[in-house]
Design a protein around this motif. Sequence first.
Motif, PDB file in Angstrom:
ATOM      1  N   ARG A 181       0.863  -1.187   0.000  1.00 54.44           N
ATOM      2  CA  ARG A 181       0.000   0.000   0.000  1.00 54.44           C
ATOM      3  C   ARG A 181       0.895   1.231   0.000  1.00 54.44           C
ATOM      4  O   ARG A 181       2.093   1.152   0.325  1.00 54.44           O
ATOM      5  CB  ARG A 181      -0.903   0.018   1.233  1.00 54.44           C
ATOM      6  CG  ARG A 181      -0.130   0.118   2.534  1.00 54.44           C
ATOM      7  CD  ARG A 181      -1.043   0.120   3.757  1.00 54.44           C
ATOM      8  NE  ARG A 181      -0.268   0.063   4.981  1.00 54.44           N
ATOM      9  CZ  ARG A 181       0.228   1.125   5.623  1.00 54.44           C
ATOM     10  NH1 ARG A 181       0.013   2.351   5.124  1.00 54.44           N
ATOM     11  NH2 ARG A 181       0.920   0.983   6.729  1.00 54.44           N
ATOM     12  N   ARG A 182       0.324   2.366  -0.333  1.00 51.57           N
ATOM     13  CA  ARG A 182       1.053   3.623  -0.319  1.00 51.57           C
ATOM     14  C   ARG A 182       0.536   4.484   0.825  1.00 51.57           C
ATOM     15  O   ARG A 182      -0.598   4.978   0.776  1.00 51.57           O
ATOM     16  CB  ARG A 182       0.891   4.350  -1.654  1.00 51.57           C
ATOM     17  CG  ARG A 182       1.748   5.606  -1.780  1.00 51.57           C
ATOM     18  CD  ARG A 182       1.536   6.263  -3.128  1.00 51.57           C
ATOM     19  NE  ARG A 182       2.370   7.458  -3.286  1.00 51.57           N
ATOM     20  CZ  ARG A 182       2.321   8.280  -4.326  1.00 51.57           C
ATOM     21  NH1 ARG A 182       1.456   8.015  -5.327  1.00 51.57           N
ATOM     22  NH2 ARG A 182       3.099   9.330  -4.390  1.00 51.57           N
ATOM     23  N   PRO A 183       1.321   4.662   1.883  1.00 47.19           N
ATOM     24  CA  PRO A 183       0.850   5.469   3.013  1.00 47.19           C
ATOM     25  C   PRO A 183       0.431   6.866   2.571  1.00 47.19           C
ATOM     26  O   PRO A 183       1.095   7.521   1.753  1.00 47.19           O
ATOM     27  CB  PRO A 183       2.079   5.531   3.932  1.00 47.19           C
ATOM     28  CG  PRO A 183       2.845   4.281   3.618  1.00 47.19           C
ATOM     29  CD  PRO A 183       2.653   4.088   2.143  1.00 47.19           C
ATOM     30  N   GLY A 184      -0.708   7.308   3.091  1.00 46.54           N
ATOM     31  CA  GLY A 184      -1.220   8.622   2.752  1.00 46.54           C
ATOM     32  C   GLY A 184      -2.033   8.672   1.486  1.00 46.54           C
ATOM     33  O   GLY A 184      -2.542   9.737   1.114  1.00 46.54           O
ATOM     34  N   HIS A 185      -2.176   7.537   0.798  1.00 45.23           N
ATOM     35  CA  HIS A 185      -2.939   7.483  -0.454  1.00 45.23           C
ATOM     36  C   HIS A 185      -3.892   6.288  -0.406  1.00 45.23           C
ATOM     37  O   HIS A 185      -3.739   5.325  -1.181  1.00 45.23           O
ATOM     38  CB  HIS A 185      -1.997   7.372  -1.653  1.00 45.23           C
ATOM     39  CG  HIS A 185      -1.093   8.539  -1.815  1.00 45.23           C
ATOM     40  ND1 HIS A 185      -1.359   9.576  -2.691  1.00 45.23           N
ATOM     41  CD2 HIS A 185       0.082   8.852  -1.208  1.00 45.23           C
ATOM     42  CE1 HIS A 185      -0.392  10.475  -2.615  1.00 45.23           C
ATOM     43  NE2 HIS A 185       0.505  10.055  -1.735  1.00 45.23           N
ATOM     44  N   PRO A 186      -4.863   6.293   0.498  1.00 41.75           N
ATOM     45  CA  PRO A 186      -5.755   5.141   0.637  1.00 41.75           C
ATOM     46  C   PRO A 186      -6.495   4.829  -0.653  1.00 41.75           C
ATOM     47  O   PRO A 186      -6.975   5.727  -1.345  1.00 41.75           O
ATOM     48  CB  PRO A 186      -6.721   5.581   1.746  1.00 41.75           C
ATOM     49  CG  PRO A 186      -6.636   7.070   1.777  1.00 41.75           C
ATOM     50  CD  PRO A 186      -5.238   7.404   1.383  1.00 41.75           C
ATOM     51  N   GLY A 187      -6.535   3.542  -0.973  1.00 37.88           N
ATOM     52  CA  GLY A 187      -7.255   3.095  -2.161  1.00 37.88           C
ATOM     53  C   GLY A 187      -6.459   3.114  -3.438  1.00 37.88           C
ATOM     54  O   GLY A 187      -6.899   2.547  -4.451  1.00 37.88           O
ATOM     55  N   GLN A 188      -5.298   3.751  -3.447  1.00 46.37           N
ATOM     56  CA  GLN A 188      -4.493   3.769  -4.673  1.00 46.37           C
ATOM     57  C   GLN A 188      -3.865   2.397  -4.900  1.00 46.37           C
ATOM     58  O   GLN A 188      -3.348   1.781  -3.978  1.00 46.37           O
ATOM     59  CB  GLN A 188      -3.405   4.835  -4.582  1.00 46.37           C
ATOM     60  CG  GLN A 188      -2.669   5.057  -5.901  1.00 46.37           C
ATOM     61  CD  GLN A 188      -1.702   6.228  -5.828  1.00 46.37           C
ATOM     62  OE1 GLN A 188      -0.710   6.159  -5.137  1.00 46.37           O
ATOM     63  NE2 GLN A 188      -2.007   7.300  -6.547  1.00 46.37           N
ATOM     64  N   ARG A 189      -3.902   1.933  -6.148  1.00 55.63           N
ATOM     65  CA  ARG A 189      -3.341   0.628  -6.496  1.00 55.63           C
ATOM     66  C   ARG A 189      -2.013   0.820  -7.220  1.00 55.63           C
ATOM     67  O   ARG A 189      -1.904   1.606  -8.159  1.00 55.63           O
ATOM     68  CB  ARG A 189      -4.303  -0.141  -7.413  1.00 55.63           C
ATOM     69  CG  ARG A 189      -5.597  -0.551  -6.774  1.00 55.63           C
ATOM     70  CD  ARG A 189      -6.623  -1.109  -7.754  1.00 55.63           C
ATOM     71  NE  ARG A 189      -6.104  -1.497  -9.044  1.00 55.63           N
ATOM     72  CZ  ARG A 189      -6.287  -2.705  -9.602  1.00 55.63           C
ATOM     73  NH1 ARG A 189      -6.967  -3.641  -8.954  1.00 55.63           N
ATOM     74  NH2 ARG A 189      -5.822  -2.959 -10.798  1.00 55.63           N
ATOM     75  N   LEU A 190      -1.022   0.074  -6.772  1.00 50.63           N
ATOM     76  CA  LEU A 190       0.312   0.190  -7.354  1.00 50.63           C
ATOM     77  C   LEU A 190       0.294  -0.055  -8.858  1.00 50.63           C
ATOM     78  O   LEU A 190       0.900   0.692  -9.639  1.00 50.63           O
ATOM     79  CB  LEU A 190       1.253  -0.788  -6.661  1.00 50.63           C
ATOM     80  CG  LEU A 190       2.677  -0.902  -7.215  1.00 50.63           C
ATOM     81  CD1 LEU A 190       3.396   0.432  -7.147  1.00 50.63           C
ATOM     82  CD2 LEU A 190       3.457  -1.973  -6.471  1.00 50.63           C
ATOM     83  N   GLU A 191      -0.379  -1.097  -9.269  1.00 50.60           N
ATOM     84  CA  GLU A 191      -0.385  -1.477 -10.686  1.00 50.60           C
ATOM     85  C   GLU A 191      -0.999  -0.395 -11.571  1.00 50.60           C
ATOM     86  O   GLU A 191      -0.590  -0.222 -12.722  1.00 50.60           O
ATOM     87  CB  GLU A 191      -1.127  -2.795 -10.844  1.00 50.60           C
ATOM     88  CG  GLU A 191      -1.008  -3.437 -12.197  1.00 50.60           C
ATOM     89  CD  GLU A 191      -1.571  -4.848 -12.234  1.00 50.60           C
ATOM     90  OE1 GLU A 191      -1.972  -5.278 -13.334  1.00 50.60           O
ATOM     91  OE2 GLU A 191      -1.617  -5.511 -11.183  1.00 50.60           O
ATOM     92  N   ASP A 192      -1.949   0.366 -11.026  1.00 50.73           N
ATOM     93  CA  ASP A 192      -2.541   1.457 -11.792  1.00 50.73           C
ATOM     94  C   ASP A 192      -1.553   2.590 -12.014  1.00 50.73           C
ATOM     95  O   ASP A 192      -1.682   3.376 -12.960  1.00 50.73           O
ATOM     96  CB  ASP A 192      -3.776   1.995 -11.065  1.00 50.73           C
ATOM     97  CG  ASP A 192      -4.915   0.994 -11.026  1.00 50.73           C
ATOM     98  OD1 ASP A 192      -4.910   0.061 -11.850  1.00 50.73           O
ATOM     99  OD2 ASP A 192      -5.794   1.141 -10.151  1.00 50.73           O
ATOM    100  N   VAL A 193      -0.566   2.691 -11.132  1.00 50.52           N
ATOM    101  CA  VAL A 193       0.419   3.765 -11.204  1.00 50.52           C
ATOM    102  C   VAL A 193       1.610   3.386 -12.075  1.00 50.52           C
ATOM    103  O   VAL A 193       2.084   4.187 -12.879  1.00 50.52           O
ATOM    104  CB  VAL A 193       0.889   4.149  -9.785  1.00 50.52           C
ATOM    105  CG1 VAL A 193       1.995   5.197  -9.837  1.00 50.52           C
ATOM    106  CG2 VAL A 193      -0.277   4.637  -8.939  1.00 50.52           C
ATOM    107  N   THR A 194       2.093   2.162 -11.934  1.00 53.97           N
ATOM    108  CA  THR A 194       3.344   1.762 -12.577  1.00 53.97           C
ATOM    109  C   THR A 194       3.189   0.796 -13.731  1.00 53.97           C
ATOM    110  O   THR A 194       4.124   0.582 -14.498  1.00 53.97           O
ATOM    111  CB  THR A 194       4.267   1.077 -11.551  1.00 53.97           C
ATOM    112  OG1 THR A 194       3.641  -0.135 -11.088  1.00 53.97           O
ATOM    113  CG2 THR A 194       4.553   1.984 -10.376  1.00 53.97           C
ATOM    114  N   GLY A 195       2.008   0.193 -13.869  1.00 58.81           N
ATOM    115  CA  GLY A 195       1.910  -0.960 -14.746  1.00 58.81           C
ATOM    116  C   GLY A 195       2.465  -2.185 -14.033  1.00 58.81           C
ATOM    117  O   GLY A 195       2.931  -2.108 -12.889  1.00 58.81           O
ATOM    118  N   ALA A 196       2.435  -3.333 -14.695  1.00 58.98           N
ATOM    119  CA  ALA A 196       2.895  -4.568 -14.056  1.00 58.98           C
ATOM    120  C   ALA A 196       3.339  -5.565 -15.120  1.00 58.98           C
ATOM    121  O   ALA A 196       2.944  -5.473 -16.283  1.00 58.98           O
ATOM    122  CB  ALA A 196       1.777  -5.191 -13.214  1.00 58.98           C
TER     123      ALA A 196
END
Length: 294
Positions: A181-196
């Motif tokens: 998870r990304r602290p301070g960014h609830p609900g944000q998904r890593l894969e949506d940000v960086t791809g996978a």
Amino acid sequence: MTGKAVRVCVLAGVCCALVAAGVAFGVGRFGTVADGDAARGSYAQDARLADEAAGAVLEKLAEGGGERGLRAEVPWRVSEPLEARTAEPEPAIGALFSPGTDWDDEHHCSGSVVHSPDGDLVVTAAHCVYAGGFRTNLAFVPGYAEGKAPFGVWVPTRIEVDPRWVRSSDPDYDVAFLRVRRPGHPGQRLEDVTGAQAIRFGQQLPAPARLVGYPNDAEQPLGCANTAVAAGPTQLRLDCADVPNGTSGGPVLTAANTLIGVIGGRDGGGDEVTSYSSSFGEDIRNLYERAIRG
């Protein structure tokens, strides 16, 4: 390629709170470690310790600047000569940090974002996250370069390794999956940000492949491409020279950018001319499926 041991750190107050809560932890070669569920090979990361780690990393790095949803396309060709060279950062590949009270700004391992239903999964080597206990001070920085965290800093919510790694550090199971998870960014998904990266089990070898990882004293990743071959029934081998400490956990990718291994396995990941990975067979498939189920 185990990466250097992180200096011992005890997070005062937080550790006392864990004792009061009945959470078993100790001081291992990597700093503060927790027992977790050793029989299963699973650890539910304490949120306070994770946030401490993220905060320490963010104090040192400049956050932001990455292009949301970026997908890096890296053409495959055999490296000439067959030795690792500095490579461009890729959004879905990053460095693992373990900050402590005597932190010297170095990252100790590498990891990459792998596709999962919840979009929150990172793969690395088991020896990067478990040695006498689960590291409690991990932070993953995708796309890391030159002291910057372009896609933020992410921390584990769960860590999954094979119980056979817990029992005996068996090199055939030197793989770990981290839900993050990304602290301070609830609900944000890593894969949506960086791809996978897609993951493949039972890859037929030999196959064109490349490895990528972050040397623990470098500010950019390095890479090398060659043919991946089987090194017995349970290991993958890729011959490329000068792949140093810190690259452990970095991905081994096919020419189609599909994940088929991580630097680790035999001899802690290899030697001066060869890198290894535990084979991604049914055991690693089962570990992946356990990780995505949570």
